[in-house]
Each structure stands twice: as structure tokens, then as C-alpha cells.
Design an enzyme around this catalytic site. Structure first.
Site, PDB file in Angstrom:
ATOM      1  N   GLU A 126       0.788  -1.229   0.000  1.00 22.11           N
ATOM      2  CA  GLU A 126       0.000   0.000   0.000  1.00 22.11           C
ATOM      3  C   GLU A 126       0.826   1.288   0.000  1.00 22.11           C
ATOM      4  O   GLU A 126       0.374   2.298  -0.504  1.00 22.11           O
ATOM      5  CB  GLU A 126      -0.952   0.015   1.202  1.00 22.11           C
ATOM      6  CG  GLU A 126      -2.020  -1.070   1.149  1.00 22.11           C
ATOM      7  CD  GLU A 126      -3.062  -0.828   0.069  1.00 22.11           C
ATOM      8  OE1 GLU A 126      -3.373   0.347  -0.198  1.00 22.11           O
ATOM      9  OE2 GLU A 126      -3.552  -1.813  -0.526  1.00 22.11           O
ATOM     10  N   SER A 183     -48.824 -26.420  40.178  1.00 25.12           N
ATOM     11  CA  SER A 183     -48.289 -27.132  41.352  1.00 25.12           C
ATOM     12  C   SER A 183     -46.834 -26.793  41.690  1.00 25.12           C
ATOM     13  O   SER A 183     -46.321 -27.302  42.685  1.00 25.12           O
ATOM     14  CB  SER A 183     -48.407 -28.630  41.134  1.00 25.12           C
ATOM     15  OG  SER A 183     -49.755 -28.960  40.921  1.00 25.12           O
TER      16      SER A 183
END
Lengths: 834, 146
Positions: free
Chosen positions: A253, A533
Site C-alpha cells: 500500500e 403445582s
């Protein structure tokens, strides 16, 4: 520079020395990036200079305006014209300089404000609990391998040549080479771990040649809390970046990065030349600094103005900051991919995104691929365009070879290697949305949403990926099976569940929808449904605390209770049959409603409601008789809070989903420690647990043994609400507590009960987890006795109706039953005649 | 003369016996012991408990707590880990937490008289520091009986 990789005739640069030299040069002439006040002074000086220049000009103008006019002579007119032209030009130039100066000052301020301040909003990263291996740990090889897969470890054949992030199977277990991780309490360095396994337990762990150690694997990254713009990154510092990556990046780059001033004339010229030669726009001349400026400060429009701005800002950035600072910012800023809505920025995250490993573990060809992707993350996407990506990788490798970053031998070795990209991103958004929902809810108590989205916090949670996997898998399978069996109507049947560590209250798995990836309504936290329950253990505990024993006789017969508004409440048993006299333990095990209602009337509804609250469910409960049979709506999370107190030996232990939070730099911020508070005496805890174990061995949950070894001695309770609209099961082993709810969102009736709808999910999930049996600790003041419930007397095993139950010393009857008095032989003869 | 020596000896023994209740400087003798009792049966976890003890004695309470919580996660039925953690809270003067953790330790230490004894000593110390002298003496008595 973008794509200036076309020639490579230059000899290899002495990169490091050059970089150091450049850095020294900069340090000598430029203010350090960390000295903001110095920069501000420089800017202030500039401003003063501009003002002074403007003042001089104004002074210079005055004599000119006082000059007498000579309109007669043509030459004089011409001279005057020229002068006034010059003056205008001068003024224009001055104005231009002023504007440009001002503009530069503005650009400078823009650059500094962003570069000095918080450069990025870093999402919070959320981790699972780490898997810990030590001799005696209850964990199967399957579970360890599952965990290693989640961590993207690669399985190799030869256990002797493992690299960090590799593992291999051995004759006795596994060989693992860990990567290391910074934990709250210690830094685990990468280690060589040899794990021997025997029968779903770790037999021995040798860490770096040392036996009897604890090996802690890295935690799995399970999600993040993202900023609104969806940019995601894992910050890296320059010293964490492999030098080969920096070498490759600069080779490809920006070769003159350490020499140029932010803009490279040579680079532009070379690009221009290459473009003319190629007859089109092939190369850009941008330096890394310009690319950073473009990404960091400017829009993506392609105009001359933007290009000029970019160059000016690059010069300014280079003037102000060290090359290394700029490079580090670039490495973290660069766009490298897309995962749905999330933009993948920086090499730190890209490494995880493409290869599932941290940056330091990348091999040279992987580095080359990442560097290649910089040119166009979409065009060179190795998942979508593998051929193109490979070609690009070869280009980068060639450049690295040309620039001396790698040698010919290495180039030849790696150039044909497969891309090695993981199939799907390991780093998906919220793998466990329901659990993340809980984490966020708990985090919100201590952190601002904005901080969670931007400060890069590292959140260590309690989730166990393997347990979560088991639960998700079981729920999906079981609901499919119900649908197959019960028909299409059950397509919309839903489920929610929560599993915790039985003793510490850490949430290990949470599912809020049958589709575990669903991000909407989280039933585990927010579906409040009648618990049926499931409330009975509280009723029976209150009775035991009042002096009842497990052998006390209760009447299971039709009962009428007048409610406060004058109505009559007539509870019925599930099978519509009354059972007459039953002992307390049996009434609980078989979940008899009439016996329970009558018991509750004796204990008192107020007391029961208060007990629910004191056991951990802090909410207002309806104090009506029907509460005793579960006419109260709770979420699975609340039910788990209640049962956690039972499972943790009578100690209220708040459910936790977070262990600790660290900041982005790894500094510990907050730890969420274990908190316990005794809410039930050890004696009553023991009795209740024994009774709830009976539920599974003899009672409504006995089908659990289809899936679970009886040796686990689990305890639990089924729950079914009116008209079977809700099916529940809550129960625990020595290792885990689990609560499961099944029902329809629109409250439709089902054919399911707690035992047929919820229990199979619970039991199969439990069966998938390695764990220890439930062994309640028997307090000294409790022992097991044979009791004759009718006579309320001590009895013997051979006596009719004798039950063997644990009792607290103070409640043991002193009387001996007539049977136990007469002796075994006499009883045997009597039985013959009877 | 002999009588004088005997009286002196008895006095010293008496005073030292009560010292944990009355004359206790910081940190308490309850906590200055070398190691917390209660083997988990898993030596790697026992090592963590020992490490947590050391960190506590060095005053590094935060890390001591982290180490001990790690130990009790790995061995959740370990009374020893809870006991060691209760001592951290005691040294941190978090008496409520120290008391609860000691109780939790007791509930898990049915098989270790030594661990029970140490837990009762922590409870006794907590009660003493909260000014509950009777409760403290009662707990100390329970410890002595073990």
C-alpha cells in the site's frame, strides 16, 4: 499507495532501521501526539501570525488611498489602472491567503479533535464462562471438543506439533495448545495441555509438563453490544500486530510510508505513469495517511475538492503525529468486510472474522490475504469470490517476496495453500439473544447504554455454550415431536427455559423462544404464566416449619373453601379422584390438590404468600386460597429464583449472568460476586429435598427415568395450570437447576401436563450434561426413621403401612407402634391369618 | 512457689483462650491460621483455596475473593471454599456476608469437624464484632465442642 505493487526492482529496504530513523527524525522536530497543549500553542501562534499579517496590509493600504489623482495623462491613467489592478489582485491574494489560512486552521482543528479524542466507538464484547479442566472435573470429551470448536481451534493429527489454537486427540484424551487470555484474576499464557479422560470426567491434566494443574481455556465470544452505526472492531496496538503484516501492508500500500510527508509525489507520479501505460485508471497514488484521512474524516465522494482536502489533511496529520500513531490508527480503521449490518473494521477483527483466530496467530498466507482485501473488501471477499481472492493473495505474496518480506522458500511453501477462511463468521451477532437480553438487563443497573456501545468493555458472563447448545437442541426436538404427535395446532406451541448452576446461581443456559435465534419476546424473562403445582413445595415447606412431618397424615377429600368475596372454592384433583388419608410426602409426590388445599388452610395463605417472597420471589402475591395450588403468574426466571433457594441448600442465591466487567485495556472494573443468604434451615431443606426426590422416584415425574440415570437422585416438581394451559417442570441435580415452561402464547388449552410437556425437555437436557448426583447433606439433628403414620409412632420395616422418612429429632414420635412392639415373627403369623 | 507458677500458667492459658474473643487485634486469630480447612477432594481446587488464603493474608481481598469464587465454582459443594471466602469478608468487615458464607460453609461441611469448627469461630468473631457477646460465646462454645 493503493496498488502500487506493479514493480519490484528495488532491493529489499532495511525497513526497521528506516522506521526508527524516521521516528527519531519526527520526534526531534514534531510535537508528540500526546502533547496536546503544545499543539494548541502552535495553532495559537499561527492565528497570531495571520492576524499580524492582516494588520500590516491594512496599514500599507492607507498611503495608497491618500495619493492624489492625475486624470490628465493617458499614461498616468494606464499606470493607475495597472496599479488598481495590482491592488485588487493583491487584495484578492490576501483574501485568498486569509481564507486558506483560516481553512487550514479549521482542517487542523478537525484533524486534532478526532485524533486526540476517542477515535472509535468500540462495542462491548461479551464472553462465555471459560471452560476449566482439572483432575476431577465432570466434563466429557465431547463437551471439550465442542468448546474448542466454538473457539475455532483446529484439530490436527499429530499431538506433538501443535501450534496455539490447535488440538489433537490422543489415546487417553486430548492434547490442546491454548492461546492464552487475560482474565480478571490472572493472565493465562498459551500452554500445552494434556487432558486424560475417564468415564465423562477428567482424570488428569498436565499443563506444560506439570501435573495436577487447572487449565483454563479462553472464553468464547458470544456477542457484542454495538454502536448505532454498526461499525465493529477489535482494537490492536502496534506491538500486537505481526511484523509480517506491517511489512506486507507497507509493501503493497505505501512503500515510502516512513519517508513521505503524508503525501507522496513519487507515489502519485508512479501511479500516473502506470495509469498512462495501462491506458486507464489502474492505480491510485494515495498514501496510507491519505487513506486514513479519507476513511476517518471525509465522505466517499470522488471530487477534486475532496482530493485536495485529503492531501491537505494528510500533510497536517503527518505534521502533527508520529508515523507509528498514524499506522496504528490505519490498522484499526481500515474497512475489511461486512457481516450483515455490521461493518468489519481493522485487522484485529478481520482476523477473527475470516480466520477465527487472533491476529498474532495468523500464518503468512493469511496475512497476505487480509492485506490483499484492503484494496476492495467486497470485490476480494474470500467467501464470495474465492478465486479472485486467491489471485489477489498471490499478488501480495509476490510483492512480499520482491520486497524481501518473505523468502523464496516460504513463498513456494505457502502460495498454493488453501484460503483457510472459516465457513461462516464465528463472530455472528448475538448467538444467544435471550441470554444477551438478560445480560443487558443486569448490566443496565450499573452501566449507561452509551458506554456499553462505545467503551469497548469486556463482559464476562456465566453462559456455558455446551449447556446452551443442549437446551436449544432439546427444545427444538421435543416441540417437533409434540407437533408430530398432537397435530398441526401445536405448530405455534412455545417453550422457555433457564438452567443454572445448582449451587452458585449462575445462569448457564437460557432460551426464550422455541427458535433460539429469535430476538423478540423473551418468554424466559417476561412470560408470566400461572405456575400450578410448582408452588406446592412452598406450601409443604411452610407446613414442615409449622411442625408437620413427612409422615403426617393429610386428608385428600373434597373440600369447600369460602373465599373473601363469598364464593366457594372447590379444588379437584387432576384425575378427579380423591385418595382419602395420605401422608404428606405422598401428597406432594403425587401432587394431590385436595390434600394440599386442606393443608394450606391449616398453615395459612398469608404465611404461604410471605414464604414465597422470603424464598426469593419479591412481588405482591394474591392472598387467595387458590394461591396454594399455584394461582399466581411467574416467569420462568422467577420460578428459577424460587427453586434456586431449594437447590442451593436453603440459601437464597440471586441468579447471576455476569461474573465481571473489564475495560478495553483489560483493567478490572467490576466483579459480581456470589451472594448467599440462609432462608431455610438445613433440617427443613433436607426434608423438602427428600420429598421432592420422591416426586421423581415415585410421583408425577417418574417418567424422568426414561432419560436420566436414577443414580443422579434428582429432585423436582411438575406443574400444570388450569385446563392444561401451561406445562412446567422445575428440578435439580447436584450440578444444575433447570426450569422449563411449555404453552401457547395466546393461552390456549393443551393436552400436555408438566410431566408430558415440560419434563421431557428438562430430563433430556439434563441427560446431555455431565454432572454429579444430588446428595443432600444430612444435618446432625435429622435421621431416617420407620414411622407408622396412622399411629403416629416409631415402627419397623416389616410393619404394615410403615414409611421410611427423614425426621427432625424433635418431631420423632416417642411412641412405638403396636407392630414394632410385637416383633417380626408374631406379625408374620398374624399376617398369615389376616 | 510452685502454686504461683501454676496460677500464672493457668492465667496465661485462660487469657490466650479468650484472646480471640476479647483481646483480638486485626486480623483475628480466626483468620491468621495458615490454611482454611475442608479438603474438596480435588487437589487443584484445594490449591486455589490455599492461594485465596494467601491473597487474603496479604490484604489483597479483591483477588482473594475472585480466586475463592473460582474455587467454589469448580467445586460447588466445597464448604472449605465458602469458609475461606467468609474469612475474606470478615477481614473486609463485611460482617453480614461473612456470617452468611460461614453458615453456608457449615451446611456443606457435615463431613469435616475441623471445617465446622472454623466456621463457628468465624461466626463467633462476627458476632463479637457486632457486639453480640452472648451469641459470640455461644458460637465459640459450639466450636470448642467439635
Amino acid at each position: 499507495m493503493s496498488s502500487n505493487e506493479s514493480n519490484g526492482n528495488k532491493p529489499p529496504r532495511k525497513k526497521k532501521a528506516a522506521r526508527k530513523k524516521a521516528a527519531r527524525k519526527k520526534a526531534a522536530v514534531k510535537p508528540s501526539s500526546k502533547k496536546a497543549p503544545v499543539k494548541k500553542k502552535a495553532a495559537a501562534k499561527k492565528k497570531t501570525a495571520v492576524k499580524k499579517a492582516a494588520a500590516k496590509k491594512t496599514v500599507a493600504k492607507k498611503p495608497a488611498s491618500k495619493k492624489p489623482k492625475t486624470s490628465n495623462s493617458k499614461s498616468k491613467v494606464a499606470v493607475n489602472k495597472r496599479r488598481s489592478m495590482l491592488r485588487i489582485l493583491g487584495q484578492v491574494a490576501l483574501l485568498f491567503t486569509l481564507i486558506m489560512g483560516g481553512y487550514l486552521i479549521y482542517l487542523d482543528a478537525v484533524i486534532q479533535s478526532k485524533f486526540e479524542g476517542k477515535r472509535w466507538q468500540i462495542p462491548a464484547k461479551v464472553f462465555s464462562r471459560p471452560l476449566e479442566l482439572f483432575a476431577g472435573a465432570n466434563v466429557s470429551q465431547e463437551q471439550i471438543e465442542y468448546e474448542l470448536q466454538q473457539l475455532n481451534y483446529r484439530r490436527k493429527k499429530d499431538p506433538n506439533t501443535l501450534k496455539p489454537g490447535n488440538y489433537a486427540r490422543t489415546d487417553s484424551g486430548l492434547q490442546i495448545r491454548t492461546r492464552g487470555f487475560d482474565f480478571w484474576d490472572a493472565t493465562e499464557t498459551g500452554s500445552n495441555i494434556s487432558v486424560d479422560l475417564k468415564a465423562n470426567a477428567v482424570d488428569d491434566v498436565i499443563v506444560n509438563g506439570k501435573g495436577d494443574e487447572i487449565a483454563r481455556l479462553e472464553p468464547v465470544l458470544v456477542g457484542g453490544i454495538y454502536p448505532a452505526h454498526n461499525e465493529d472492531r477489535v482494537l490492536v496496538t502496534l506491538d500486537q500486530v505481526p511484523s509480517a503484516l506491517i511489512g506486507a501492508l507497507l509493501a503493497v500500500e505505501d512503500r515510502e510510508f516512513y519517508e513521505h510527508w503524508g503525501v507522496s509525489v513519487r507515489g502519485i507520479a508512479r501511479a500516473l505513469f502506470a495509469n498512462i501505460k495501462a491506458g486507464g485508471l489502474r492505480q491510485g497514488g494515495s498514501t496510507l495517511t491519505q487513506q486514513l484521512v479519507k476513511n476517518f474524516y471525509l465522505s466517499s465522494e470522488r471530487s477534486l475538492t475532496r482530493k485536495i482536502n485529503e492531501a491537505l489533511m494528510a500533510l497536517l496529520l503527518d505534521f502533527h503525529y508520529e508515523k507509528d500513531d498514524i499506522l496504528e490508527a490505519y490498522l484499526n480503521e481500515v474497512y475489511l468486510g461486512q457481516a450483515g449490518q455490521r461493518a468489519i473494521h481493522g485487522f484485529g477483527l478481520a482476523s477473527l472474522f475470516y480466520f477465527g483466530v487472533p491476529l498474532r496467530e495468523l500464518e503468512v498466507q493469511q496475512i497476505a490475504l487480509l492485506v490483499g482485501i484492503v484494496k476492495g473488501a467486497s470485490w476480494y471477499d474470500p467467501r464470495r469470490n474465492p478465486e479472485r481472492a486467491k489471485e489477489r493473495r498471490t499478488q501480495v505474496l509476490s510483492l512480499m517476496l520482491d520486497q524481501g518480506e518473505i523468502g523464496q522458500a516460504e513463498f513456494d511453501r505457502v502460495k498454493n495453500k488453501p484460503l483457510g477462511v472459516i465457513k461462516k463468521p464465528v463472530y455472528v451477532d448475538e448467538r444467544y439473544p435471550a441470554f444477551m437480553n438478560l445480560v443487558r438487563q443486569q448490566l443496565k443497573q450499573d452501566y449507561r447504554d452509551e458506554d456499553l456501545r462505545s467503551e469497548g468493555l469486556r463482559i464476562f458472563t456465566t453462559i456455558d455454550p455446551y449447556a446452551q447448545h443442549q437446551l436449544e437442541k432439546t427444545i427444538a426436538k421435543q416441540l417437533r415431536s409434540v407437533e408430530r404427535y398432537q397435530g398441526e395446532k401445536y405448530q405455534t406451541l412455545q417453550a422457555a427455559s433457564i438452567f443454572t448452576s445448582a449451587n452458585t446461581g449462575e445462569v448457564v443456559a437460557l432460551v426464550g423462544d422455541k427458535n433460539s435465534q429469535y430476538k423478540g419476546f423473551n418468554r424466559a424473562l417476561r412470560a408470566y404464566r400461572p405456575i400450578g403445582s410448582l408452588i406446592k413445595p412452598v406450601v409443604y415447606l411452610s407446613a414442615l416449619e409449622k411442625g408437620y412431618t413427612l409422615a403426617s397424615l393429610l386428608k385428600d377429600e373434597p373440600i369447600e373453601i369460602k373465599t373473601e368475596n363469598g364464593e366457594l372454592w372447590r379444588p379437584d384433583n387432576f384425575e378427579k379422584v380423591s385418595h382419602g388419608e395420605v401422608i404428606l410426602q405422598q401428597a406432594l409426590a403425587h401432587s394431590y390438590n385436595q390434600a394440599t388445599a386442606s393443608l394450606a388452610m391449616d398453615v395459612g395463605i398469608e404465611k404461604i404468600a410471605d414464604r414465597v417472597v422470603s424464598l426469593g420471589v419479591e412481588k405482591d402475591l394474591p392472598k387467595v386460597p387458590a394461591l396454594a395450588l399455584g394461582a399466581v403468574s411467574l416467569s420462568p426466571f422467577e420460578v428459577a429464583t424460587l427453586y434456586q433457594t431449594f437447590a442451593a441448600g436453603g440459601f437464597y442465591t440471586p441468579l447471576r449472568s455476569i461474573r465481571s466487567v473489564m475495560n478495553a485495556e483489560g483493567k478490572p472494573l467490576q466483579r459480581y460476586g456470589i451472594d448467599v443468604e440462609k432462608r431455610i434451615s438445613p433440617e427443613h431443606t433436607y426434608l423438602l429435598t427428600a420429598a421432592l426426590q420422591e416426586v421423581v422416584t415415585q410421583g408425577t415425574a417418574k417418567t424422568a427415568k426414561r432419560y436420566l440415570s436414577e443414580g443422579l437422585k434428582v429432585a423436582g416438581k411438575t406443574g400444570t395450570s388450569d385446563d392444561q394451559r401451561d406445562a412446567w417442570f422445575a428440578g435439580w441435580s447436584g450440578s444444575y437447576l433447570g426450569v422449563v415452561w411449555v404453552g401457547f402464547d395466546d393461552n390456549l388449552k393443551t393436552e400436555l401436563t408438566g410431566a408430558t410437556g415440560a419434563l421431557p425437555i428438562w430430563a433430556q437436557t439434563m441427560a446431555g450434561l455431565t454432572q454429579v448426583p444430588l446428595k443432600p447433606i444430612q444435618p446432625e439433628s435429622v435421621d431416617w426413621y420407620w414411622i407408622d403414620p396412622k399411629e403416629v409412632a416409631r415402627s419397623k420395616p416389616h410393619c404394615d403401612g410403615a414409611v421410611f422418612v427423614p425426621m427432625i429429632e424433635s418431631t420423632v414420635p416417642t411412641k412405638k407402634s403396636s407392630c414394632s412392639e410385637t416383633g417380626r415373627v408374631f406379625n408374620w403369623i398374624r399376617k398369615l391369618f389376616d | 512457689m510452685m502454686l504461683k507458677h501454676v496460677v500464672t500458667l493457668i492465667t496465661i492459658l485462660f487469657v490466650s483462650g479468650c484472646s480471640s474473643l476479647v483481646l483480638q487485634p486485626q486480623p483475628s486469630s480466626v483468620n491468621s491460621q495458615q490454611a482454611t480447612a475442608g479438603s474438596t477432594g480435588v487437589s487443584a481446587v484445594d490449591k486455589l483455596i490455599a492461594k485465596g488464603d494467601v491473597q487474603r493474608r496479604q490484604g489483597d481481598y479483591r483477588n482473594a475473593a475472585a480466586t475463592l469464587e473460582r474455587a467454589l465454582r469448580l467445586s460447588p459443594q466445597s464448604g472449605g471454599a465458602y469458609l475461606a471466602l467468609s474469612r475474606v469478608r470478615l477481614d473486609q468487615k463485611s460482617y453480614g456476608e461473612a456470617l452468611q458464607l460461614a453458615e453456608k460453609s457449615l451446611s456443606l461441611s457435615a463431613d469435616s469437624k475441623r471445617a465446622q469448627k472454623e466456621a463457628w469461630l468465624v461466626i463467633s468473631e462476627v458476632k463479637k464484632r457486632r457486639g453480640d457477646i452472648n451469641g459470640s460465646l455461644e458460637a465459640a462454645k459450639k466450636a470448642r465442642r467439635l
